[in-house]
Structures are given as C-alpha cells and as structure tokens.
Design a protein around this motif. Structure first.
Motif, PDB file in Angstrom:
ATOM      1  N   ARG A  73       0.661  -1.312  -0.046  1.00  0.00           N
ATOM      2  CA  ARG A  73      -0.426   0.058  -0.185  1.00  0.00           C
ATOM      3  C   ARG A  73       0.736   1.218  -0.151  1.00  0.00           C
ATOM      4  NH1 ARG A  73      -3.855   2.074  -2.195  1.00  0.00           N
ATOM      5  NH2 ARG A  73      -4.038   4.590  -1.158  1.00  0.00           N
ATOM      6  N   ASP A  74       1.864   1.121   1.013  1.00  0.00           N
ATOM      7  CA  ASP A  74       2.742   2.076   1.151  1.00  0.00           C
ATOM      8  C   ASP A  74       3.378   2.646  -0.233  1.00  0.00           C
ATOM      9  OD1 ASP A  74       4.155   4.744   2.950  1.00  0.00           O
ATOM     10  OD2 ASP A  74       5.787   3.238   2.507  1.00  0.00           O
ATOM     11  N   ALA A  77       1.064   3.882  -3.222  1.00  0.00           N
ATOM     12  CA  ALA A  77       0.637   5.371  -2.927  1.00  0.00           C
ATOM     13  C   ALA A  77       2.385   6.009  -3.432  1.00  0.00           C
ATOM     14  CB  ALA A  77       0.016   5.237  -1.962  1.00  0.00           C
ATOM     15  N   GLN A  78       2.897   5.634  -2.545  1.00  0.00           N
ATOM     16  CA  GLN A  78       3.980   6.522  -2.649  1.00  0.00           C
ATOM     17  C   GLN A  78       5.037   6.632  -3.490  1.00  0.00           C
ATOM     18  OE1 GLN A  78       4.401   9.115  -0.347  1.00  0.00           O
ATOM     19  NE2 GLN A  78       3.183   7.572   0.985  1.00  0.00           N
ATOM     20  N   GLU A  81       2.019   4.280  -7.906  1.00  0.00           N
ATOM     21  CA  GLU A  81       0.982   5.737  -8.868  1.00  0.00           C
ATOM     22  C   GLU A  81       1.551   7.156  -9.171  1.00  0.00           C
ATOM     23  OE1 GLU A  81      -1.748   4.996  -9.490  1.00  0.00           O
ATOM     24  OE2 GLU A  81      -2.619   3.122  -8.216  1.00  0.00           O
ATOM     25  N   GLN A 122      -4.761  -2.175  -4.210  1.00  0.00           N
ATOM     26  CA  GLN A 122      -4.768  -1.652  -5.232  1.00  0.00           C
ATOM     27  C   GLN A 122      -5.928  -1.316  -5.978  1.00  0.00           C
ATOM     28  OE1 GLN A 122      -2.242  -5.567  -5.314  1.00  0.00           O
ATOM     29  NE2 GLN A 122      -2.566  -5.271  -7.510  1.00  0.00           N
ATOM     30  N   ARG A 124      -8.550   1.799  -7.450  1.00  0.00           N
ATOM     31  CA  ARG A 124      -8.662   2.907  -7.562  1.00  0.00           C
ATOM     32  C   ARG A 124     -10.010   3.346  -8.030  1.00  0.00           C
ATOM     33  NH1 ARG A 124      -4.669   2.321 -12.751  1.00  0.00           N
ATOM     34  NH2 ARG A 124      -2.686   3.623 -12.241  1.00  0.00           N
ATOM     35  N   ARG A 132     -14.658   2.020  -5.718  1.00  0.00           N
ATOM     36  CA  ARG A 132     -12.709   1.676  -5.826  1.00  0.00           C
ATOM     37  C   ARG A 132     -12.949   0.871  -6.636  1.00  0.00           C
ATOM     38  NH1 ARG A 132      -9.748   4.266  -3.227  1.00  0.00           N
ATOM     39  NH2 ARG A 132      -7.827   3.124  -3.525  1.00  0.00           N
TER      40      ARG A 132
END
Ligand code: TYD
Length: 224
Positions: A73-74, A77-78, A81, A122, A124, A132
């Motif tokens: 997840r981190d 997101a960081q 993406e 994942q 969006r 999502r």
C-alpha cells in the motif's frame, strides 16, 4: 508525454530474474524513458522496514499477508502511482503475484482473502469517485519459470538464505504452481520466460517479449 509503463518480474527464488534488471533499465533509458527501479516487499522506507520483518521473523500466514499488503500500500501510494502518473517506467522486482504464489500457494493461505486485500490496496476510484472498481495491475509481468530443483541448486551456497529461501523444495513446487495458475488466469499480462536456458538466451527472451508487447522499439546490437 508517454504513458507510464508498469513492469514486474516474478519467479521462485533462484530463477535469476533480478540479474536482468540492469540491462532492462538500460534499454528503457536508451529509449529516453525515465525508469523507477524498485522491489517488493519494499520500495519505500516504511516498506523496507516491513521487508526486514517479513523475511526474517516467523509469523502466521495472515500476519505475513497483511504485512506484505501494508508494505505494498505504501509502495503503491508513494512510488508506483506517482511514477506512472508522470509517465515513467516502473520496473519492480516482484509485486502481488508473489503474494498469491508464496502466501497463497506456498503457505496455503486463503486466496479469497488475498483477492480482497488486492482490491483494497490496488483499487482505484472510478470516474464517479464512488466505487473502487479499477485495479492497478502491471502492464507486463515477466515470469521466470524454472524447475524448483534447478533453482535450489543455483541458490545453494550463494549466500545466507532468508526465511523463504531456506524452505524445502516442496514449498517451491507449490509456489511455482501458484505462479503457473496466476499466469494462466491472466495470459494477456504474463509472459513466460524459460529460465532454464543460459543467461544470454534468457535475456534474448526478455528483449523479444518486451518488443512483442510494444514496450519499446527493437534494438540493434547486444545490450550486454
Ligand atoms: P527476492 O525478491 O527474491 O529478493 P532477493 O533477491 O533480495 O532475495 O526476495 C523477496 C522474498 O520475499 C522472496 O522469497 C519472495 C518473498 N515474497 C513473498 O513471500 N510475498 C510477496 O508478496 C513478495 C513480494 C515477496
């Protein structure tokens, strides 16, 4: 600006996938692309901290799956993406297929739960922002397929094995079967690389696959 390209490398430990990362990166750079090279578990300071726990600490498969997806997840997101939004090439040594192969098939953890976590991590937001519904997935996944017995020979004595590398060959048979199932379920995305061949031939397969999938134009001359 070109669209971002998300490319992942997968396979059992000892299949040799990581040894082609430098040349892949060089090929994309030669095409003028910006490459973000990363790995899982890992890719951010937090995810690298979680990687240390995942690879070294004994834990039950649910804990392991939650940590792997927390790290992911981190990372998504960081790093992933934002890089894709910039139009970069993201070259990741492993992603979610490894979770289905290792935690799912290898450790026998519930694939339904993994699919739920995959959607959470994942997913969006759709155009309405409501559901999502769309999922971030790699555009191309190179699956380095190698018999577990040969992979074990290649790994033997290479270095101090981590928690997964020290698993018996039966574990890797299940992991390999997990990758095969994942590849069969998404034949559009997966490219099977016969990793039993000599290194140069494996590289040829990688290059051919990338050209065939439109990742870049054919290159003349050897890249290495
Ligand atoms: P690996 O990618 O092989 O890195 P190195 O070459 O440094 O050993 O190591 C990561 C290990 O983590 C590998 O054994 C597979 C495992 N793994 C999982 O079990 N689940 C996952 O979701 C991911 C990404 C990796």
């Amino acid at each position: 600006m070109s669209e971002g390209l998300f490319l992942t490398l997968e396979g059992i430990d000892g299949a040799g996938k990581s040894s082609h990362l430098d040349a892949m990166e060089a090929l994309f750079r030669a095409q003028g692309r910006t490459v973000v090279r990363t790995r899982e578990p890992g890719g951010t300071p937090l995810a690298e901290t979680l990687r240390g726990l995942i690879l070294e600490q004994p834990m039950d498969p649910l804990t392991e799956s939650l940590l792997v997806f927390a790290a992911r997840r981190d990372h998504v997101a960081q790093v992933i993406e934002p890089a894709l939004a910039r139009g970069d090439v993201v070259l990741s040594d492993r992603f979610t297929d490894a979770t289905f192969a290792y935690q799912g098939a290898g450790r026998g953890f519930d694939a339904e739960v993994l699919s739920t976590l995959e959607r959470w991590v994942q997913g969006r937001a759709g155009p309405s922002g409501a559901a999502r519904q769309q999922m971030l997935q790699p555009h191309i996944t190179l699956w380095f397929d190698l018999a577990p017995e040969i992979a074990a020979q290649r790994l033997a004595g290479a270095r101090l094995p981590d928690k997964f590398e020290s698993q018996p060959v039966e574990f890797f048979r299940r992991v390999a079967a997990g990758y095969a199932a994942r590849a069969a379920a998404d034949a559009q995305r997966f490219v099977r690389i016969d990793a039993s061949q000599a290194r140069d031939q494996v590289w040829q397969q990688v290059e051919t696959a990338l050209v065939a999938r439109g990742a870049f134009a054919p290159v003349s001359g050897a890249a290495r």
